[in-house]
Design an enzyme around this catalytic site. Structure first.
Site, PDB file in Angstrom:
ATOM      1  N   ARG A  17       6.992   1.958 -19.839  1.00  0.00           N
ATOM      2  CA  ARG A  17       8.072   2.951 -19.752  1.00  0.00           C
ATOM      3  C   ARG A  17       8.874   2.823 -18.464  1.00  0.00           C
ATOM      4  O   ARG A  17      10.114   2.862 -18.478  1.00  0.00           O
ATOM      5  CB  ARG A  17       7.480   4.363 -19.849  1.00  0.00           C
ATOM      6  CG  ARG A  17       6.993   4.709 -21.223  1.00  0.00           C
ATOM      7  CD  ARG A  17       6.155   5.976 -21.166  1.00  0.00           C
ATOM      8  NE  ARG A  17       4.847   5.632 -20.665  1.00  0.00           N
ATOM      9  CZ  ARG A  17       3.707   5.879 -21.300  1.00  0.00           C
ATOM     10  NH1 ARG A  17       3.716   6.521 -22.438  1.00  0.00           N
ATOM     11  NH2 ARG A  17       2.561   5.523 -20.789  1.00  0.00           N
ATOM     12  N   ILE A  18       8.169   2.673 -17.331  1.00  0.00           N
ATOM     13  CA  ILE A  18       8.877   2.635 -16.039  1.00  0.00           C
ATOM     14  C   ILE A  18       9.640   1.309 -15.907  1.00  0.00           C
ATOM     15  O   ILE A  18      10.792   1.287 -15.470  1.00  0.00           O
ATOM     16  CB  ILE A  18       7.891   2.846 -14.871  1.00  0.00           C
ATOM     17  CG1 ILE A  18       7.241   4.231 -14.985  1.00  0.00           C
ATOM     18  CG2 ILE A  18       8.613   2.710 -13.523  1.00  0.00           C
ATOM     19  CD1 ILE A  18       6.076   4.473 -14.040  1.00  0.00           C
ATOM     20  N   ARG A  40       2.399  -8.212 -21.037  1.00  0.00           N
ATOM     21  CA  ARG A  40       1.291  -8.700 -21.880  1.00  0.00           C
ATOM     22  C   ARG A  40       1.796  -9.019 -23.274  1.00  0.00           C
ATOM     23  O   ARG A  40       1.463 -10.015 -23.873  1.00  0.00           O
ATOM     24  CB  ARG A  40       0.218  -7.613 -21.991  1.00  0.00           C
ATOM     25  CG  ARG A  40      -0.929  -7.783 -21.031  1.00  0.00           C
ATOM     26  CD  ARG A  40      -1.890  -6.651 -21.194  1.00  0.00           C
ATOM     27  NE  ARG A  40      -1.148  -5.396 -21.382  1.00  0.00           N
ATOM     28  CZ  ARG A  40      -1.686  -4.255 -21.706  1.00  0.00           C
ATOM     29  NH1 ARG A  40      -2.963  -4.180 -21.928  1.00  0.00           N
ATOM     30  NH2 ARG A  40      -0.971  -3.154 -21.840  1.00  0.00           N
ATOM     31  N   ILE A  69       5.873  -1.084  -6.832  1.00  0.00           N
ATOM     32  CA  ILE A  69       5.702   0.368  -7.006  1.00  0.00           C
ATOM     33  C   ILE A  69       4.566   0.624  -7.986  1.00  0.00           C
ATOM     34  O   ILE A  69       4.450   1.730  -8.514  1.00  0.00           O
ATOM     35  CB  ILE A  69       6.999   1.067  -7.488  1.00  0.00           C
ATOM     36  CG1 ILE A  69       7.506   0.443  -8.804  1.00  0.00           C
ATOM     37  CG2 ILE A  69       8.073   1.041  -6.416  1.00  0.00           C
ATOM     38  CD1 ILE A  69       8.543   1.300  -9.506  1.00  0.00           C
ATOM     39  N   ALA A  70       3.738  -0.417  -8.247  1.00  0.00           N
ATOM     40  CA  ALA A  70       2.696  -0.283  -9.266  1.00  0.00           C
ATOM     41  C   ALA A  70       1.415   0.279  -8.652  1.00  0.00           C
ATOM     42  O   ALA A  70       1.178   1.495  -8.666  1.00  0.00           O
ATOM     43  CB  ALA A  70       2.463  -1.623  -9.928  1.00  0.00           C
ATOM     44  N   ARG A  71       0.597  -0.590  -8.110  1.00  0.00           N
ATOM     45  CA  ARG A  71      -0.656  -0.189  -7.478  1.00  0.00           C
ATOM     46  C   ARG A  71      -1.020  -1.220  -6.434  1.00  0.00           C
ATOM     47  O   ARG A  71      -0.756  -2.423  -6.623  1.00  0.00           O
ATOM     48  CB  ARG A  71      -1.815  -0.174  -8.486  1.00  0.00           C
ATOM     49  CG  ARG A  71      -2.047   1.106  -9.212  1.00  0.00           C
ATOM     50  CD  ARG A  71      -2.491   2.232  -8.271  1.00  0.00           C
ATOM     51  NE  ARG A  71      -2.676   3.485  -8.992  1.00  0.00           N
ATOM     52  CZ  ARG A  71      -1.700   4.353  -9.269  1.00  0.00           C
ATOM     53  NH1 ARG A  71      -0.459   4.127  -8.899  1.00  0.00           N
ATOM     54  NH2 ARG A  71      -1.971   5.467  -9.924  1.00  0.00           N
ATOM     55  N   GLU A  88      -4.984   1.771   0.430  1.00  0.00           N
ATOM     56  CA  GLU A  88      -4.185   2.842   1.018  1.00  0.00           C
ATOM     57  C   GLU A  88      -5.052   4.100   1.212  1.00  0.00           C
ATOM     58  O   GLU A  88      -6.001   4.310   0.454  1.00  0.00           O
ATOM     59  CB  GLU A  88      -2.940   3.131   0.148  1.00  0.00           C
ATOM     60  CG  GLU A  88      -3.235   3.630  -1.242  1.00  0.00           C
ATOM     61  CD  GLU A  88      -1.955   3.719  -2.097  1.00  0.00           C
ATOM     62  OE1 GLU A  88      -1.221   2.718  -2.205  1.00  0.00           O
ATOM     63  OE2 GLU A  88      -1.722   4.800  -2.656  1.00  0.00           O
ATOM     64  N   HIS A 141       3.484   5.776  -0.858  1.00  0.00           N
ATOM     65  CA  HIS A 141       3.159   6.098  -2.250  1.00  0.00           C
ATOM     66  C   HIS A 141       3.870   7.390  -2.697  1.00  0.00           C
ATOM     67  O   HIS A 141       3.227   8.380  -3.060  1.00  0.00           O
ATOM     68  CB  HIS A 141       1.628   6.209  -2.428  1.00  0.00           C
ATOM     69  CG  HIS A 141       1.197   6.021  -3.852  1.00  0.00           C
ATOM     70  ND1 HIS A 141      -0.011   5.464  -4.208  1.00  0.00           N
ATOM     71  CD2 HIS A 141       1.814   6.321  -5.028  1.00  0.00           C
ATOM     72  CE1 HIS A 141      -0.120   5.439  -5.532  1.00  0.00           C
ATOM     73  NE2 HIS A 141       0.981   5.956  -6.037  1.00  0.00           N
ATOM     74  N   ILE A 142       5.203   7.328  -2.688  1.00  0.00           N
ATOM     75  CA  ILE A 142       6.000   8.526  -2.993  1.00  0.00           C
ATOM     76  C   ILE A 142       6.951   8.317  -4.169  1.00  0.00           C
ATOM     77  O   ILE A 142       7.877   9.097  -4.356  1.00  0.00           O
ATOM     78  CB  ILE A 142       6.817   8.995  -1.757  1.00  0.00           C
ATOM     79  CG1 ILE A 142       7.686   7.839  -1.209  1.00  0.00           C
ATOM     80  CG2 ILE A 142       5.907   9.549  -0.682  1.00  0.00           C
ATOM     81  CD1 ILE A 142       8.755   8.291  -0.229  1.00  0.00           C
TER      82      ILE A 142
END
Ligand code: GLV
Length: 329
Positions: free
Chosen positions: A157-158, A179, A238-240, A269, A287-288
């Site tokens: 979605r993002i 994927r 911006i994932a992880r 983090e 992480h905002i």
């Protein structure tokens, strides 16, 4: 009849606490401390459910110590802080907060891309340091964003919301790797072309990482992948933390393998790799990406609504997808 007890692991909005209070005996964390695993386990004593954020780790040991726990409702779309398989084995339902943060997070991804490519934080630091004494033709020059090639790794979605911003707002040529390939109508709405991961790395002027964390995504971008990218490229994560190898990235930024990076998430983090802090050509944010007031409120409300739905109807509103695990062991 007494209300089930729910731990709200971090401080959230008063209006959401009030909603939870209608259905549950709430154990709050007004000090907003991040509990150690032992503290979290102790606070869960007697709790039927818990509202977590990405900061709480829900693992097998914790579930064994709290066999009464039935619901873990995460206030995040990602859930790599939760061992989903262990939850299923202990008959605990897990939920996340998809959809409500998509557009806000995509806005932020684009903000980070623009800030990174156009060197905004670096330029501001230069000005604030009193170093700006004249206009010069090549001061803080960088690549264009409009009309360039945007690569999106992870077209959920993002990723799709970012692709639309790039294609429709900035006239970018959008390529993606995922994927599985999207269906034709979705590709056409995003004006995005499916390519292999190698092609994505080699062709992108700006690479946006939006892939959820899973063990198979660990260090999906490491030294070898960075070496495939253009030396003029920017990388945005911006994932992880953990999807990008931060040590390899710092080295690539220092040696000119790629031009710049914008990072909202980090391995380990809130610690940040010290070599990243030494890099001039990196924009760092804590992480905002989902942090608009409306979106954070919507996320907290959805997590709370999941607890209420589970307690009243035994049906979660947004259970984490079957068969997927983001667990970072
Ligand atoms: C934020 O990182 C989230 O997963 O919602």
């Amino acid at each position: 009849m007494s209300k089930p007890r729910v731990l709200v692991a971090r401080r959230i909005f008063p209006e959401v606490m009030a909603r939870l209070g209608e259905h549950f005996e709430c154990v709050a964390n007004d000090a907003d401390a991040v509990f150690s695993p032992a503290e979290l386990s102790q606070r869960l004593a007697g709790c039927w459910g818990v509202l977590t954020t990405g900061s709480e780790r829900i693992d097998d040991a914790l579930l064994q110590a709290n066999p009464q726990l039935r619901a873990v409702c995460n206030m995040a779309v990602g859930y790599n802080n939760i061992d989903v398989a262990a939850c299923r084995a202990h008959d605990v339902v897990c939920t996340n907060t998809p959809d409500v943060l998509t557009e806000t997070t995509a806005d932020f991804g684009f903000a980070l891309l623009l800030a990174t490519a156009r060197r905004i934080t670096e330029a501001e630091a230069y000005l604030r340091a009193g170093r700006w004494d004249r206009w010069s033709v090549d001061m803080m020059i960088g690549p264009d964003v409009h009309g360039s090639t945007l690569g999106v790794l992870g077209m959920g979605r993002i990723g799709q919301a970012i692709a639309k911003r790039g294609a429709h707002g900035f006239g970018m040529d959008v390529i993606y790797h995922n994927r599985s390939r999207l269906d034709a109508p979705t590709e056409s709405a995003c004006k995005a072309r499916y390519v292999s991961k190698d092609q994505l790395l080699m062709q992108a002027d700006h690479l946006m990482i939006v892939v959820p964390y899973s063990p198979s995504a660990h260090h999906a971008i490491g030294g070898a992948e960075l070496a495939q990218m253009k030396p003029t490229a920017t990388l945005i994560n911006i994932a992880r933390g953990g999807v990008v190898d931060d040590a390899a990235l710092a080295q690539a930024l220092q040696t000119g393998v790629i031009a710049a990076a914008g990072l909202d998430v980090f391995e380990g983090e809130p610690q940040v790799h010290p070599e990243l802090l030494n890099c001039r050509n990196v924009v760092l944010t804590p992480h905002i990406a989902s942090a608009s007031r409306a979106t954070r409120l919507a996320m907290a409300t959805l997590a709370a609504d999941n607890l209420v739905a589970l307690a009243t109807t035994q049906q979660a509103l947004t259970p984490v997808p079957e068969g997927l695990t983001g667990w970072a062991a």
